[in-house]
Design a protein around this motif. Structure first.
Motif, short mmCIF file in Angstrom:
data_model
loop_
_atom_site.label_atom_id
_atom_site.label_comp_id
_atom_site.label_asym_id
_atom_site.label_seq_id
_atom_site.Cartn_x
_atom_site.Cartn_y
_atom_site.Cartn_z
N GLU A 59 -5.54 80.02 42.80
CA GLU A 59 -6.85 80.39 42.26
C GLU A 59 -7.52 79.22 41.54
OE1 GLU A 59 -6.39 84.00 40.01
OE2 GLU A 59 -5.69 85.10 41.77
N THR A 60 -7.41 78.05 42.16
CA THR A 60 -7.99 76.82 41.63
C THR A 60 -9.13 76.39 42.54
OG1 THR A 60 -5.81 76.20 40.79
CG2 THR A 60 -7.46 74.47 40.91
N PRO A 61 -10.29 76.05 41.99
CA PRO A 61 -11.43 75.64 42.83
C PRO A 61 -11.09 74.43 43.71
CG PRO A 61 -12.16 76.09 40.60
CD PRO A 61 -10.65 76.11 40.57
N PHE A 62 -11.55 74.52 44.96
CA PHE A 62 -11.36 73.46 45.96
C PHE A 62 -12.52 73.56 46.92
CE2 PHE A 62 -9.90 71.83 50.03
CZ PHE A 62 -9.12 70.74 49.70
N ALA A 63 -13.27 72.48 47.10
CA ALA A 63 -14.44 72.54 47.97
C ALA A 63 -14.72 71.19 48.60
CB ALA A 63 -15.66 72.99 47.18
N ILE A 64 -15.39 71.24 49.75
CA ILE A 64 -15.93 70.03 50.38
C ILE A 64 -17.44 70.10 50.22
CG2 ILE A 64 -16.28 68.76 52.52
CD1 ILE A 64 -13.57 69.79 53.46
N GLU A 65 -18.00 69.07 49.60
CA GLU A 65 -19.44 68.99 49.40
C GLU A 65 -20.01 67.85 50.22
OE1 GLU A 65 -20.04 68.59 45.16
OE2 GLU A 65 -20.05 70.76 44.92
N ASN A 66 -21.28 67.92 50.51
CA ASN A 66 -22.02 66.87 51.20
C ASN A 66 -21.35 66.43 52.52
OD1 ASN A 66 -23.70 66.74 48.86
ND2 ASN A 66 -22.16 65.45 47.90
N PRO A 81 -13.99 77.06 60.18
CA PRO A 81 -15.21 77.38 59.42
C PRO A 81 -15.37 76.50 58.18
CG PRO A 81 -13.52 79.01 58.97
CD PRO A 81 -12.94 78.04 59.98
N LEU A 82 -16.13 75.42 58.31
CA LEU A 82 -16.35 74.50 57.19
C LEU A 82 -16.98 75.21 56.01
CD1 LEU A 82 -16.26 71.64 56.04
CD2 LEU A 82 -18.45 71.20 57.14
N HIS A 83 -17.84 76.19 56.24
CA HIS A 83 -18.52 76.87 55.14
C HIS A 83 -17.54 77.53 54.17
CE1 HIS A 83 -18.02 81.04 56.51
NE2 HIS A 83 -18.08 80.51 57.72
N GLN A 84 -16.35 77.88 54.61
CA GLN A 84 -15.38 78.50 53.70
C GLN A 84 -14.87 77.51 52.66
OE1 GLN A 84 -12.34 80.27 56.14
NE2 GLN A 84 -13.45 82.23 56.16
N LEU A 85 -14.99 76.22 52.95
CA LEU A 85 -14.55 75.21 51.99
C LEU A 85 -15.69 74.62 51.20
CD1 LEU A 85 -12.12 75.42 54.02
CD2 LEU A 85 -11.61 73.10 53.36
N SER A 86 -16.90 75.14 51.41
CA SER A 86 -18.06 74.72 50.64
C SER A 86 -18.08 75.48 49.32
CB SER A 86 -19.35 75.02 51.42
OG SER A 86 -19.35 74.32 52.64
N PRO A 87 -18.73 74.92 48.31
CA PRO A 87 -18.80 75.64 47.04
C PRO A 87 -19.38 77.04 47.25
CG PRO A 87 -19.62 73.42 46.78
CD PRO A 87 -19.41 73.64 48.26
N GLN A 88 -18.74 78.04 46.71
CA GLN A 88 -19.12 79.44 46.81
C GLN A 88 -19.19 79.92 48.26
OE1 GLN A 88 -21.38 77.38 44.72
NE2 GLN A 88 -19.83 77.75 43.18
N GLY A 89 -18.57 79.19 49.20
CA GLY A 89 -18.56 79.62 50.59
C GLY A 89 -19.90 79.52 51.27
N ASP A 90 -20.85 78.76 50.69
CA ASP A 90 -22.17 78.65 51.28
C ASP A 90 -22.13 77.78 52.53
OD1 ASP A 90 -23.24 80.07 49.17
OD2 ASP A 90 -23.77 78.27 48.03
N PRO A 91 -22.82 78.20 53.61
CA PRO A 91 -22.92 77.35 54.79
C PRO A 91 -23.66 76.07 54.46
CG PRO A 91 -23.65 79.58 55.29
CD PRO A 91 -23.46 79.48 53.79
#
Length: 92
Positions: A59-66, A81-91
């Motif tokens: 339960e630790t934040p992990f995201a790919i941005e930009n 699905p790249l959007h699942q690794l975006s902040p808040q799951g946003d496409p």
């Protein structure tokens, strides 16, 4: 949150260094900047997906941005699905 710039080439040769770098952030919130990625190989994709699973399990934040256009296109070509690794799951 910690930030890590993904290298331009995420090919097989980059896999061990990527794994080692990500494990250096184990247990800490992490944002990966994908803006410089020009190529993505299967091994690095697997490492990124596995890291996401580990961070999610704890339960630790992990995201790919930009994500670069190349990263987004190659990620999608693998059917992931790249959007699942975006902040808040946003496409992106």
């Amino acid at each position: 949150m910690n930030s890590f710039m993904l290298p331009a080439s995420l090919d097989t040769r980059a896999a061990p260094a990527l794994h080692e770098a990500l494990m250096g952030f184990d247990g800490q919130p992490l944002t990966l900047d994908g803006s410089q990625v020009e190529s993505l190989g299967g091994q690095c994709l697997q490492i990124l997906l596995a890291a996401h699973e580990v961070w999610a399990k704890h339960e630790t934040p992990f995201a790919i941005e930009n994500p670069s256009d190349a990263l987004a296109a190659q990620w999608s070509a693998f059917g992931a699905p790249l959007h699942q690794l975006s902040p808040q799951g946003d496409p992106q």
